[in-house]
Design an enzyme around this catalytic site. Structure first.
Site, PDB file in Angstrom:
ATOM      1  N   GLY A 114       0.765  -1.245   0.000  1.00 28.75           N
ATOM      2  CA  GLY A 114       0.000   0.000   0.000  1.00 28.75           C
ATOM      3  C   GLY A 114       0.789   1.285   0.000  1.00 28.75           C
ATOM      4  O   GLY A 114       0.274   2.332   0.423  1.00 28.75           O
ATOM      5  N   THR A 115       2.021   1.274  -0.525  1.00 31.81           N
ATOM      6  CA  THR A 115       2.773   2.539  -0.552  1.00 31.81           C
ATOM      7  C   THR A 115       2.138   3.545  -1.517  1.00 31.81           C
ATOM      8  O   THR A 115       2.062   4.734  -1.208  1.00 31.81           O
ATOM      9  CB  THR A 115       4.255   2.311  -0.929  1.00 31.81           C
ATOM     10  OG1 THR A 115       4.330   1.630  -2.180  1.00 31.81           O
ATOM     11  CG2 THR A 115       4.973   1.511   0.149  1.00 31.81           C
TER      12      THR A 115
ATOM     13  N   ARG B   7      -6.211  -8.345  -8.913  1.00 36.29           N
ATOM     14  CA  ARG B   7      -7.282  -9.128  -9.532  1.00 36.29           C
ATOM     15  C   ARG B   7      -7.771  -8.405 -10.786  1.00 36.29           C
ATOM     16  O   ARG B   7      -7.726  -7.179 -10.855  1.00 36.29           O
ATOM     17  CB  ARG B   7      -8.456  -9.287  -8.566  1.00 36.29           C
ATOM     18  CG  ARG B   7      -8.114 -10.057  -7.289  1.00 36.29           C
ATOM     19  CD  ARG B   7      -9.370 -10.468  -6.552  1.00 36.29           C
ATOM     20  NE  ARG B   7     -10.184 -11.356  -7.362  1.00 36.29           N
ATOM     21  CZ  ARG B   7      -9.980 -12.675  -7.462  1.00 36.29           C
ATOM     22  NH1 ARG B   7      -9.006 -13.257  -6.799  1.00 36.29           N
ATOM     23  NH2 ARG B   7     -10.761 -13.405  -8.210  1.00 36.29           N
TER      24      ARG B   7
ATOM     25  N   HIS C  70       0.764   0.109 -13.582  1.00 38.29           N
ATOM     26  CA  HIS C  70       1.456  -1.159 -13.831  1.00 38.29           C
ATOM     27  C   HIS C  70       2.964  -0.932 -13.873  1.00 38.29           C
ATOM     28  O   HIS C  70       3.432  -0.012 -14.552  1.00 38.29           O
ATOM     29  CB  HIS C  70       0.988  -1.772 -15.151  1.00 38.29           C
ATOM     30  CG  HIS C  70       1.546  -3.131 -15.383  1.00 38.29           C
ATOM     31  ND1 HIS C  70       1.147  -4.241 -14.659  1.00 38.29           N
ATOM     32  CD2 HIS C  70       2.512  -3.563 -16.229  1.00 38.29           C
ATOM     33  CE1 HIS C  70       1.838  -5.293 -15.063  1.00 38.29           C
ATOM     34  NE2 HIS C  70       2.667  -4.904 -16.013  1.00 38.29           N
TER      35      HIS C  70
END
Length: 195
Positions: free
Chosen positions: A11-12, A90, A108
């Site tokens: 979660g950075t 997901r 990404h």
């Protein structure tokens, strides 16, 4: 604009975005973190920042269709306008894609179409590439295949380890993603006001 961030891990990127929302450096309101791993560190980051969060798994829901439906209901209940994926591992289903056309973006850690899917940084390093990158794109039904918003190259140095390369790719993400989220939400807010 009411925004949800989806994340699966550390979660950075979530934390950097959340801090900028809280400081009003990004327009709109971050109202929800959704995480598909109830023990992921990103949940603790959300708690520390006072961000509302929700977490459940496909297994809890019975199957992927029920899982997606529950997410859709959550987004509707929270009146979400825009979704930001920040390490959400997901594929987003058609129901949510139809609910949020051109309103879901993803970060990404590769220069798409190079290395879609998981372990992108590791694969680029293992292949002996001289550069990799970061891509921000709209989400479609494919695997990291939606229309590209922006990209930035990250060199792979001869001395790089996986850890050193990951550090530089993440530094690029942390700089680029908030800029793009800010630009997009500014445009969406103007459109909303003019309708």
């Amino acid at each position: 604009m009411r925004v949800a961030i989806f994340a699966s891990g550390n979660g950075t990127n979530f934390e950097i975005l959340a801090q900028q929302f809280l400081r009003k450096q990004i327009p709109g309101q971050l109202v929800l973190l959704f995480c598909d791993h109830p023990k992921a560190p990103v949940i603790e980051r959300a708690q520390c920042l006072g961000i509302n969060w929700e977490s459940f798994t496909v297994k809890e829901c019975g199957d992927k269709a029920a899982y997606e439906q529950r997410i859709s209901q959550l987004l509707t209940a929270q009146k979400i306008d825009f979704i930001v994926l920040a390490g959400y591992l997901r594929v987003i289903g058609n129901g949510i894609l139809d609910q949020y056309p051109q309103r879901i973006i993803n970060l990404h850690p590769a220069y798409l179409p190079e290395y879609p899917g998981l372990h992108s940084i590791e694969r680029a390093l293992a292949d002996g590439r001289k550069q990799t990158g970061v891509t921000i794109h709209y989400v479609d039904a494919g695997l990291d295949s939606g229309p590209i918003i922006t990209q930035q190259r990250v060199p792979i140095l001869p001395t790089d380890t996986l850890e050193s390369l990951e550090t530089r790719v993440h530094a690029c993400e942390h700089q680029l993603y908030p800029q793009v989220v800010k630009q997009l939400l500014t445009v969406f807010e103007k459109k909303e006001k003019n309708q």
